[in-house]
Design a protein around this motif. Structure first.
Motif, mmCIF file in Angstrom:
data_model
loop_
_atom_site.group_PDB
_atom_site.id
_atom_site.type_symbol
_atom_site.label_atom_id
_atom_site.label_comp_id
_atom_site.label_asym_id
_atom_site.label_seq_id
_atom_site.Cartn_x
_atom_site.Cartn_y
_atom_site.Cartn_z
ATOM 1 N N ALA A 59 28.807 15.599 27.761
ATOM 2 C CA ALA A 59 29.008 15.992 29.161
ATOM 3 C C ALA A 59 28.791 17.494 29.366
ATOM 4 O O ALA A 59 28.324 17.918 30.434
ATOM 5 N N ILE A 60 29.096 18.305 28.359
ATOM 6 C CA ILE A 60 28.901 19.756 28.475
ATOM 7 C C ILE A 60 27.408 20.073 28.550
ATOM 8 O O ILE A 60 26.955 20.860 29.389
ATOM 9 N N TYR A 61 26.619 19.433 27.671
ATOM 10 C CA TYR A 61 25.163 19.657 27.688
ATOM 11 C C TYR A 61 24.583 19.257 29.041
ATOM 12 O O TYR A 61 23.719 19.943 29.584
ATOM 13 N N ARG A 64 25.759 21.599 32.064
ATOM 14 C CA ARG A 64 25.124 22.920 32.069
ATOM 15 C C ARG A 64 23.603 22.861 32.103
ATOM 16 O O ARG A 64 22.937 23.895 32.088
ATOM 17 N N GLY A 65 23.053 21.647 32.092
ATOM 18 C CA GLY A 65 21.604 21.509 32.270
ATOM 19 C C GLY A 65 20.790 21.640 30.994
ATOM 20 O O GLY A 65 19.551 21.608 31.055
ATOM 21 N N ALA A 66 21.432 21.798 29.825
ATOM 22 C CA ALA A 66 20.680 21.820 28.562
ATOM 23 C C ALA A 66 20.115 20.422 28.320
ATOM 24 O O ALA A 66 19.081 20.262 27.675
ATOM 25 N N ALA A 67 20.819 19.425 28.826
ATOM 26 C CA ALA A 67 20.295 18.065 28.862
ATOM 27 C C ALA A 67 20.205 17.661 30.331
ATOM 28 O O ALA A 67 21.074 18.013 31.121
ATOM 29 N N ASP A 68 19.123 16.958 30.679
ATOM 30 C CA ASP A 68 18.997 16.474 32.060
ATOM 31 C C ASP A 68 19.874 15.254 32.270
ATOM 32 O O ASP A 68 20.443 15.062 33.348
ATOM 33 N N ILE A 69 19.921 14.427 31.235
ATOM 34 C CA ILE A 69 20.708 13.201 31.315
ATOM 35 C C ILE A 69 21.404 12.963 29.977
ATOM 36 O O ILE A 69 21.071 13.608 28.969
ATOM 37 N N GLY A 70 22.348 12.058 29.976
ATOM 38 C CA GLY A 70 23.049 11.777 28.729
ATOM 39 C C GLY A 70 23.926 10.553 28.884
ATOM 40 O O GLY A 70 24.002 9.946 29.962
ATOM 41 N N VAL A 71 24.587 10.211 27.786
ATOM 42 C CA VAL A 71 25.482 9.054 27.798
ATOM 43 C C VAL A 71 26.830 9.478 27.242
ATOM 44 O O VAL A 71 26.923 9.977 26.109
ATOM 45 N N ALA A 72 27.857 9.307 28.061
ATOM 46 C CA ALA A 72 29.203 9.748 27.670
ATOM 47 C C ALA A 72 30.214 8.656 27.976
ATOM 48 O O ALA A 72 30.028 7.868 28.926
ATOM 49 N N GLY A 73 31.277 8.624 27.210
ATOM 50 C CA GLY A 73 32.352 7.659 27.459
ATOM 51 C C GLY A 73 33.102 8.029 28.728
ATOM 52 O O GLY A 73 33.244 9.215 29.066
ATOM 53 N N LYS A 74 33.607 7.002 29.424
ATOM 54 C CA LYS A 74 34.371 7.261 30.651
ATOM 55 C C LYS A 74 35.613 8.096 30.335
ATOM 56 O O LYS A 74 36.093 8.862 31.179
ATOM 57 N N CYS A 177 43.668 2.628 31.593
ATOM 58 C CA CYS A 177 42.390 2.298 32.239
ATOM 59 C C CYS A 177 41.402 1.761 31.217
ATOM 60 O O CYS A 177 41.572 1.955 30.017
ATOM 61 N N GLY A 178 40.372 1.106 31.711
ATOM 62 C CA GLY A 178 39.296 0.617 30.847
ATOM 63 C C GLY A 178 38.264 1.722 30.656
ATOM 64 O O GLY A 178 38.115 2.595 31.519
ATOM 65 N N ILE A 179 37.573 1.682 29.516
ATOM 66 C CA ILE A 179 36.594 2.717 29.170
ATOM 67 C C ILE A 179 35.279 2.033 28.787
ATOM 68 O O ILE A 179 35.301 0.973 28.166
ATOM 69 N N SER A 180 34.156 2.647 29.155
ATOM 70 C CA SER A 180 32.859 2.189 28.643
ATOM 71 C C SER A 180 31.890 3.365 28.744
ATOM 72 O O SER A 180 32.209 4.393 29.346
ATOM 73 N N ALA A 181 30.707 3.187 28.154
ATOM 74 C CA ALA A 181 29.720 4.277 28.132
ATOM 75 C C ALA A 181 29.017 4.390 29.483
ATOM 76 O O ALA A 181 28.608 3.387 30.063
#
Ligand code: PRP
Length: 212
Positions: A59-61, A64-74, A177-181
């Motif tokens: 989420a940090i990447y 801050r725009g170092a990554a355009d997209i990504g996958v993070a846990g809820k 709560c429930g969590i998913s990617a």
């Protein structure tokens, strides 16, 4: 080259599953077949550049725009509330954020509840919602030890299979709560790389539907 989409994937088991979805969606990267010690993997033909980071750093990447997209846990999105767009629920990496403790534990409202956790914001929000005052104990790992050794009354932690709890004589007391990617995108990239982000999101959405 600047038009390539930079994609931050979480290292580990979840990352492997997530990459498999990107591959099925038509965004495979040959360089990943033989990763060696490299950290960045490019697929110019598909316009993507992958890199793996610690799951909690994705989420940090992206923010801050170092990554355009990504996958993070809820869990990470709820805990750090990064300023990103949440575009899709991948429905994988499913687990639950739970209050856990010794079987039969009864909360005594007359005492401050001692809660150990890595997820202090999620925990604070949860107990604030219940109107329950707590003594927060922030730990960085092996959270299950806290109630066993009397450091805390309960913990708030991720439960996936439940094996860690079982093997340590603990149980789920309630679910937070429930969590998913989740598929997330940088807000500026979503505008400046609109076509690429939209196309990838659409392909991933179709792939997730087929996998269901
Ligand atoms: C998580 C969580 C639990 C465990 C739950 O820890 O903190 O300890 O997984 O999984 P289970 O229900 O399948 O047993 P993780 O392995 O992510 O490491 P951590 O101790 O650094 O948080």
């Amino acid at each position: 080259m600047s038009e390539m989409l930079n994609v931050a994937l979480p290292k580990g088991r979840l990352g492997d599953k997530v990459y498999a979805l990107f591959e099925k969606a038509g965004y495979g990267c040959e360089e990943l077949a033989d990763p060696g010690r490299r950290l960045v993997f490019e697929s110019p033909e598909h316009g993507v550049r992958y890199f793996y980071v610690k799951p909690s750093d994705v989420a940090i990447y992206v923010e801050r725009g170092a990554a355009d997209i990504g996958v993070a846990g809820k869990d990470i999105l709820l805990e750090y509330t990064p300023d990103v767009y949440e575009l899709l629920d991948f429905g994988i990496g499913r687990c639950r954020m739970c209050v856990c403790g010794r079987p039969g534990f009864r909360d005594d409202p007359g005492r401050t509840l001692r809660v150990a956790t890595k997820f202090t914001k999620i925990t604070r929000d949860y107990y604030a919602g219940l109107g329950r005052s707590i003594d927060m104990i922030h730990l960085n790992g092996s959270i299950e030890l806290a109630p066993i050794l009397g450091l805390s009354d309960v913990i708030v932690d991720i439960v996936e299979t439940g094996a860690t709890l079982r093997e340590n004589g603990l149980c789920v007391l309630s679910e937070v709560c429930g969590i998913s990617a989740r598929f997330i995108a940088n807000k500026v990239s979503s505008r400046f790389k609109y076509d690429a982000v939209t196309a990838l999101t659409a392909r991933l959405r179709e792939t997730i539907e087929v996998e269901k």
